[in-house]
Scaffold this motif. Structure first.
Motif, PDB file in Angstrom:
ATOM      1  N   TYR A  82       0.810  -1.227   0.000  1.00  0.00           N
ATOM      2  CA  TYR A  82       0.000   0.000   0.000  1.00  0.00           C
ATOM      3  C   TYR A  82       0.838   1.270   0.000  1.00  0.00           C
ATOM      4  CZ  TYR A  82      -0.121  -2.317   4.594  1.00  0.00           C
ATOM      5  OH  TYR A  82       0.178  -3.066   5.698  1.00  0.00           O
ATOM      6  N   PHE A  83       2.065   1.202   0.500  1.00  0.00           N
ATOM      7  CA  PHE A  83       2.895   2.419   0.387  1.00  0.00           C
ATOM      8  C   PHE A  83       3.546   2.510  -0.996  1.00  0.00           C
ATOM      9  CE2 PHE A  83       2.391   2.010   5.008  1.00  0.00           C
ATOM     10  CZ  PHE A  83       1.754   3.226   5.223  1.00  0.00           C
ATOM     11  N   LYS A  84       3.804   1.338  -1.615  1.00  0.00           N
ATOM     12  CA  LYS A  84       4.245   1.376  -3.021  1.00  0.00           C
ATOM     13  C   LYS A  84       3.139   1.980  -3.887  1.00  0.00           C
ATOM     14  CE  LYS A  84       7.316  -2.592  -3.594  1.00  0.00           C
ATOM     15  NZ  LYS A  84       7.392  -3.883  -4.293  1.00  0.00           N
ATOM     16  N   GLN A  85       1.889   1.668  -3.549  1.00  0.00           N
ATOM     17  CA  GLN A  85       0.744   2.231  -4.280  1.00  0.00           C
ATOM     18  C   GLN A  85       0.822   3.761  -4.283  1.00  0.00           C
ATOM     19  OE1 GLN A  85      -2.363  -0.149  -2.319  1.00  0.00           O
ATOM     20  NE2 GLN A  85      -3.822   0.744  -3.753  1.00  0.00           N
ATOM     21  N   THR A  86       1.186   4.336  -3.137  1.00  0.00           N
ATOM     22  CA  THR A  86       1.238   5.809  -3.084  1.00  0.00           C
ATOM     23  C   THR A  86       2.308   6.327  -4.040  1.00  0.00           C
ATOM     24  OG1 THR A  86       2.821   5.944  -1.251  1.00  0.00           O
ATOM     25  CG2 THR A  86       0.502   5.858  -0.668  1.00  0.00           C
ATOM     26  N   PHE A  87       3.411   5.567  -4.184  1.00  0.00           N
ATOM     27  CA  PHE A  87       4.445   5.966  -5.140  1.00  0.00           C
ATOM     28  C   PHE A  87       3.893   5.926  -6.574  1.00  0.00           C
ATOM     29  CE2 PHE A  87       7.259   4.277  -8.388  1.00  0.00           C
ATOM     30  CZ  PHE A  87       8.089   5.379  -8.572  1.00  0.00           C
ATOM     31  N   TYR A  88       3.161   4.861  -6.898  1.00  0.00           N
ATOM     32  CA  TYR A  88       2.679   4.718  -8.280  1.00  0.00           C
ATOM     33  C   TYR A  88       1.661   5.800  -8.660  1.00  0.00           C
ATOM     34  CZ  TYR A  88       5.189   0.339  -8.735  1.00  0.00           C
ATOM     35  OH  TYR A  88       6.192  -0.594  -8.809  1.00  0.00           O
ATOM     36  N   GLY A  89       1.130   6.493  -7.678  1.00  0.00           N
ATOM     37  CA  GLY A  89       0.249   7.622  -7.988  1.00  0.00           C
ATOM     38  C   GLY A  89       0.961   8.706  -8.786  1.00  0.00           C
ATOM     39  N   ILE A  90       2.260   8.840  -8.579  1.00  0.00           N
ATOM     40  CA  ILE A  90       2.985   9.905  -9.292  1.00  0.00           C
ATOM     41  C   ILE A  90       3.140   9.580 -10.788  1.00  0.00           C
ATOM     42  CG2 ILE A  90       5.178  11.177  -9.447  1.00  0.00           C
ATOM     43  CD1 ILE A  90       3.752  12.048  -7.018  1.00  0.00           C
ATOM     44  N   PRO A  91       3.752   8.443 -11.168  1.00  0.00           N
ATOM     45  CA  PRO A  91       3.862   8.188 -12.617  1.00  0.00           C
ATOM     46  C   PRO A  91       2.505   8.094 -13.304  1.00  0.00           C
ATOM     47  CG  PRO A  91       4.581   6.270 -11.332  1.00  0.00           C
ATOM     48  CD  PRO A  91       4.436   7.417 -10.367  1.00  0.00           C
ATOM     49  N   MET A  92       1.505   7.536 -12.610  1.00  0.00           N
ATOM     50  CA  MET A  92       0.173   7.452 -13.224  1.00  0.00           C
ATOM     51  C   MET A  92      -0.375   8.849 -13.494  1.00  0.00           C
ATOM     52  SD  MET A  92      -2.550   6.182 -14.353  1.00  0.00           S
ATOM     53  CE  MET A  92      -2.074   4.457 -14.269  1.00  0.00           C
ATOM     54  N   ARG A  93      -0.245   9.719 -12.511  1.00  0.00           N
ATOM     55  CA  ARG A  93      -0.841  11.059 -12.691  1.00  0.00           C
ATOM     56  C   ARG A  93       0.015  11.902 -13.634  1.00  0.00           C
ATOM     57  NH1 ARG A  93      -3.066   9.937  -6.879  1.00  0.00           N
ATOM     58  NH2 ARG A  93      -5.219   9.470  -7.518  1.00  0.00           N
ATOM     59  N   LYS A  94       1.319  11.643 -13.669  1.00  0.00           N
ATOM     60  CA  LYS A  94       2.136  12.323 -14.686  1.00  0.00           C
ATOM     61  C   LYS A  94       1.666  11.921 -16.089  1.00  0.00           C
ATOM     62  CE  LYS A  94       6.696  12.302 -14.105  1.00  0.00           C
ATOM     63  NZ  LYS A  94       7.951  11.621 -13.693  1.00  0.00           N
ATOM     64  N   ALA A  95       1.430  10.631 -16.267  1.00  0.00           N
ATOM     65  CA  ALA A  95       0.984  10.155 -17.588  1.00  0.00           C
ATOM     66  C   ALA A  95      -0.348  10.792 -17.969  1.00  0.00           C
ATOM     67  CB  ALA A  95       0.865   8.627 -17.573  1.00  0.00           C
ATOM     68  N   ILE A  96      -1.256  10.867 -17.024  1.00  0.00           N
ATOM     69  CA  ILE A  96      -2.576  11.445 -17.310  1.00  0.00           C
ATOM     70  C   ILE A  96      -2.454  12.930 -17.627  1.00  0.00           C
ATOM     71  CG2 ILE A  96      -4.762  12.116 -16.196  1.00  0.00           C
ATOM     72  CD1 ILE A  96      -4.632   9.386 -14.753  1.00  0.00           C
ATOM     73  N   LEU A  97      -1.720  13.662 -16.801  1.00  0.00           N
ATOM     74  CA  LEU A  97      -1.599  15.115 -17.025  1.00  0.00           C
ATOM     75  C   LEU A  97      -0.916  15.396 -18.357  1.00  0.00           C
ATOM     76  CD1 LEU A  97      -0.619  16.326 -13.427  1.00  0.00           C
ATOM     77  CD2 LEU A  97      -2.859  16.478 -14.545  1.00  0.00           C
ATOM     78  N   ALA A  98       0.110  14.607 -18.671  1.00  0.00           N
ATOM     79  CA  ALA A  98       0.811  14.810 -19.947  1.00  0.00           C
ATOM     80  C   ALA A  98      -0.152  14.595 -21.114  1.00  0.00           C
ATOM     81  CB  ALA A  98       2.005  13.865 -20.044  1.00  0.00           C
ATOM     82  N   GLU A  99      -0.972  13.551 -21.027  1.00  0.00           N
ATOM     83  CA  GLU A  99      -1.933  13.281 -22.102  1.00  0.00           C
ATOM     84  C   GLU A  99      -2.978  14.392 -22.212  1.00  0.00           C
ATOM     85  OE1 GLU A  99      -2.208  10.801 -24.434  1.00  0.00           O
ATOM     86  OE2 GLU A  99      -0.225  10.179 -23.744  1.00  0.00           O
ATOM     87  N   MET A 100      -3.447  14.888 -21.063  1.00  0.00           N
ATOM     88  CA  MET A 100      -4.536  15.870 -21.086  1.00  0.00           C
ATOM     89  C   MET A 100      -4.058  17.248 -21.540  1.00  0.00           C
ATOM     90  SD  MET A 100      -6.813  13.820 -19.791  1.00  0.00           S
ATOM     91  CE  MET A 100      -8.254  14.731 -19.469  1.00  0.00           C
ATOM     92  N   MET A 101      -2.783  17.572 -21.256  1.00  0.00           N
ATOM     93  CA  MET A 101      -2.389  18.986 -21.400  1.00  0.00           C
ATOM     94  C   MET A 101      -1.322  19.299 -22.437  1.00  0.00           C
ATOM     95  SD  MET A 101      -2.322  20.864 -17.741  1.00  0.00           S
ATOM     96  CE  MET A 101      -2.105  19.514 -16.674  1.00  0.00           C
ATOM     97  N   HIS A 102      -0.584  18.271 -22.894  1.00  0.00           N
ATOM     98  CA  HIS A 102       0.530  18.680 -23.781  1.00  0.00           C
ATOM     99  C   HIS A 102      -0.003  19.134 -25.137  1.00  0.00           C
ATOM    100  CE1 HIS A 102       1.173  15.540 -26.809  1.00  0.00           C
ATOM    101  NE2 HIS A 102       0.637  14.728 -25.938  1.00  0.00           N
ATOM    102  N   ASP A 103       0.751  20.038 -25.802  1.00  0.00           N
ATOM    103  CA  ASP A 103       0.273  20.647 -27.046  1.00  0.00           C
ATOM    104  C   ASP A 103       0.318  19.670 -28.208  1.00  0.00           C
ATOM    105  OD1 ASP A 103      -0.276  23.154 -25.948  1.00  0.00           O
ATOM    106  OD2 ASP A 103       1.874  23.612 -25.972  1.00  0.00           O
TER     107      ASP A 103
END
Ligand code: CP
Length: 305
Positions: free
Chosen positions: A284-305
């Motif tokens: 469950y603490f590794k899960q908290t780490f995986y929140g970062i690459p997952m959310r980076k991937a999502i933000l990059a997809e949603m916002m990059h030009d």
């Protein structure tokens, strides 16, 4: 294209088919290798949190900074003009002028969906009442696949508050895209809602509802525990009666497969004993780490030009 399909945002796990999930998991794995980039240099993310959060808000913000972007926002409705009576719609119509994407958490189940109707920028649902928490479910799948490889063929138990727990609602929907055997483990009072089960049945998901997790523990590959959601109970006496219904103890680990993994979206209260934390099976603490690459991937997809 992911970007086109999710142009208005990520509101529900139901938006994702298997290809979308596999695509974003693969982008997340790329992000694990790339700690910092300048992909979103000059972009602004707004995080509007009307309910408490540690992991979701901070991991979205950390992800945005690690992509070279900036963050504005608030961590409570009490410090925004909502406190003066402003509507969510007017808040969104304002903040969209200040940002390129809005992440919102709210106690109302339909809040993120409503926000997406008013916004010209993408909206990401960071938890809507007892409804859904789709990005948590994506990082849960990232955690499972990083730990165990493929999802297909796994025996996965979702346990605890399946009525009010938004993470299990989104996770069960994502899992219905795969060939898994699911066990919904809860007290009768906190079973998965009929509307959720109806959807999963339409998807032909293979699931069983049970109460005693110890009967099947030795068959599980993954047990996903959840907190009993005190804040959703109308009658706190009911919560008091049920709050310690499940406690996963160290001795329970002895009855698990060698590759068994214990997950929890956190925060936990009493449902996992602290002496379980040191096991390699507790991720469950590794899960908290995986929140970062997952959310980076999502933000990059949603916002990059
Ligand atoms: N998993 C999760 O949503 O945690 P927070 O409430 O701390 O954001």
């Amino acid at each position: 294209m992911f970007h086109e399909k999710f142009r208005e945002g990520i509101i529900s796990a139901k938006q994702f088919d298997k290809d979308d999930i596999e695509y974003i998991l693969s982008k997340s794995r790329e992000m694990i290798k790339k700690k910092n980039t300048d992909l979103l240099n000059g972009k602004i993310l707004a995080t509007l949190f009307f309910e408490p959060s540690t992991r979701t808000r901070l991991s979205f913000e950390s992800a945005m900074y690690r992509l070279g972007g900036n963050v504005i926002g608030f961590h409570s409705g009490d410090v925004s003009s909502i406190k003066k009576g402003e509507s969510i719609a007017d808040t969104i119509r304002t903040v969209e002028n200040y940002s390129d994407c809005i992440v919102i958490r709210h106690s109302l189940e339909g809040a993120a969906r409503m926000a997406s109707k008013f916004a010209k920028v993408p909206i990401i649902n960071a938890g809507s009442g007892s409804g859904e928490h789709p990005t948590q479910a994506l990082l849960d799948l990232l955690t499972i696949t990083q730990e165990l490889g493929s999802l297909d063929g796994l025996n996965i138990g979702l346990m605890g508050d399946l009525k009010y727990g938004r993470t299990v609602h989104s996770l069960s929907v994502l899992l219905s895209n795969f060939n898994v055997n699911a066990y919904f483990i809860s007290p009768v009072e906190l079973q998965m809602r009929n509307r959720d089960k109806d959807f999963l049945r339409q998807r032909q998901m293979n699931y069983k509802e049970i109460t005693n997790f110890r009967k099947i523990l030795n068959t599980l590959d993954v047990l996903y525990m959840t907190r009993i959601q005190k804040e959703r109970f109308v009658d706190l006496e009911e919560y008091e009666k049920i709050k310690n219904f499940y406690i996963f103890r160290k001795e329970d680990l002895e009855d698990t497969k060698e590759n068994f993994r214990l997950l929890h979206p956190l925060p936990r209260v009493n449902e996992i004993s602290p002496d379980v934390d040191s096991s390699n099976k507790s991720v469950y603490f590794k899960q908290t780490f995986y929140g970062i690459p997952m959310r980076k991937a999502i933000l990059a997809e949603m916002m990059h030009d």
